[in-house]
Scaffold this motif. Sequence first.
Motif, PDB file in Angstrom:
ATOM      1  N   PHE A 196      33.439 -17.657 -17.328  1.00 30.58           N
ATOM      2  CA  PHE A 196      34.568 -18.323 -16.710  1.00 30.58           C
ATOM      3  C   PHE A 196      34.379 -18.349 -15.197  1.00 30.58           C
ATOM      4  O   PHE A 196      33.797 -17.440 -14.612  1.00 30.58           O
ATOM      5  CB  PHE A 196      35.881 -17.599 -17.033  1.00 30.58           C
ATOM      6  N   LEU A 234      38.959 -15.634 -14.579  1.00 32.39           N
ATOM      7  CA  LEU A 234      39.531 -15.126 -15.825  1.00 32.39           C
ATOM      8  C   LEU A 234      40.613 -14.108 -15.491  1.00 32.39           C
ATOM      9  O   LEU A 234      40.345 -13.076 -14.880  1.00 32.39           O
ATOM     10  CB  LEU A 234      38.447 -14.474 -16.691  1.00 32.39           C
ATOM     11  N   GLY A 274      46.440 -14.255 -18.821  1.00 33.84           N
ATOM     12  CA  GLY A 274      46.519 -15.650 -19.241  1.00 33.84           C
ATOM     13  C   GLY A 274      47.696 -16.368 -18.627  1.00 33.84           C
ATOM     14  O   GLY A 274      47.967 -16.251 -17.431  1.00 33.84           O
ATOM     15  N   SER A 331      38.421 -22.146 -16.194  1.00 33.16           N
ATOM     16  CA  SER A 331      39.172 -20.971 -15.798  1.00 33.16           C
ATOM     17  C   SER A 331      40.199 -20.676 -16.883  1.00 33.16           C
ATOM     18  O   SER A 331      40.548 -21.530 -17.680  1.00 33.16           O
ATOM     19  CB  SER A 331      39.865 -21.190 -14.454  1.00 33.16           C
ATOM     20  N   SER A 332      40.661 -19.427 -16.916  1.00 34.15           N
ATOM     21  CA  SER A 332      41.698 -19.045 -17.867  1.00 34.15           C
ATOM     22  C   SER A 332      42.697 -18.151 -17.140  1.00 34.15           C
ATOM     23  O   SER A 332      42.335 -17.057 -16.694  1.00 34.15           O
ATOM     24  CB  SER A 332      41.105 -18.301 -19.054  1.00 34.15           C
ATOM     25  N   PRO A 333      43.933 -18.604 -16.923  1.00 36.50           N
ATOM     26  CA  PRO A 333      44.490 -19.884 -17.374  1.00 36.50           C
ATOM     27  C   PRO A 333      43.938 -21.073 -16.577  1.00 36.50           C
ATOM     28  O   PRO A 333      43.396 -20.893 -15.489  1.00 36.50           O
ATOM     29  CB  PRO A 333      45.988 -19.706 -17.099  1.00 36.50           C
ATOM     30  N   MET A 334      44.086 -22.264 -17.137  1.00 38.00           N
ATOM     31  CA  MET A 334      43.560 -23.462 -16.491  1.00 38.00           C
ATOM     32  C   MET A 334      44.122 -23.650 -15.087  1.00 38.00           C
ATOM     33  O   MET A 334      43.451 -24.166 -14.194  1.00 38.00           O
ATOM     34  CB  MET A 334      43.865 -24.693 -17.346  1.00 38.00           C
TER      35      MET A 334
END
Length: 333
Positions: free
Chosen positions: A298, A301, A305, A322-325
Motif C-alpha cells: 500500500f 495503510l 480503515g 491506499s487504505s482507506p482510499m
Amino acid sequence: MTIFIVPDDFPTVQAVIDNVVPPILVSGDSIEVRAGMFPSFVLPDEDQNVDPLERVRIAGCGIGRTIFFGGASDGVVIDGSPQTYLKDFTVQGYSGSGVLLQVGPNLSGDNCVIENVEATFNEVGFDIQTDDNTLVNNIATSNATGEGDGFEISGSTNFLKGNTSKENTTGYHVSGILNRLANNVAKENTEDGFLLDDSGSITILDGNTALKNNIGINCQTDNNRIVENKVCNNTTIGIALVGAEGAEPNGNRVDWNIVRGNGTMGQPDNAGIFVIDGAGTVEPNSITFNKLKLNEDFSILDGAGLATPNIYNGNVCTDNPSSPMEACDPGIN
C-alpha cells in the motif's frame, strides 16, 4: 590557553588529564593528538581530577589517522565536562560506547560539540545522555553488537546535522525530548533507520534520508514532526506510526515527505506509510502532502480503515492503493 601535543608532550590523552601535581590541564586548554593508535580516555577522570573542566578541545589528525582503539568498555568519555569540543578522529572496537557524553559528579556535561568523528565496531557509536549538544558531520558504521545503535540520544534539546549512520542495528535511536535531526543519513541498518521510541516525544526530523533499512522512520511516540524527509527502498515500511501496546502514537505530523519503493520484502502490512489501529484516538495524527510511489503493498495503510481518526490531505500516491482510499487524493492512486 595551553596546547598539549600527544604523544610529544604526554604519551596519551589520559596522561594529560591525570597530571594533577601540578594541575596542568585547565578549562579552555586544548589537546591535539597526532596520527596513530591510542587508548581510551575519560574527561575528567574523577579519581584524579576533582575540579570541573570546561571548554576543553580534543582534536586528532582526521578520521582513520588518529584512532582510539578498543580495550575498555567505553572509548571517549566526557564525564560532566560542559562545552567540550571533540573533532577529527576515529573511535573503534569498544564493547560499550565509542563516544559517551554523560552526567558527571560535578557538572552535567551539556553544550558539547562533536564534529567529524567516526565511531565504528563498537556496541553503540555515539551515546548522548546530556542536553544541548551539537553533532555535525560524524559517521557511525558497523556498531551492531548488543544494542547496536549508531547514535543513541537519551538527552534533550540536542541537534544533529549532516551525520551518517550505516550498517548498524538502528541508525538513530531517540528517547529524549525536544531533539532535532536535520539532513542526516540512515542507510542499510538492519532494523530502523530512525527510531523515536515511546519514552520520548516532540522530536523534529527534517530533511533526512532513510535508505535501505528495515523500517525507514519508526515513530512510537507522540507530538513529533516528520517533515521533508526522503524515505526510500526500506524493506518493510517507509514511515511507521506504531507505538508500544496500549500507547499508540498521537498528535504527530507527517508532512511533505518523499516515500518511494518501500516494502521490498513483500510481507503483509508493508506500506509506504503505516499507521497502526488506535493511533490518533487521543489526538489525530496529521499525514499531509506526502509523495508516495512504488511502495508495496500500500501507499498508505491505516489499520483503522474507514474508522480512522487521523487527518489525511493532499497525499499523492502512484502505482499502489491506499487504505482507506481517502488517505490519498482521489484518482491519483
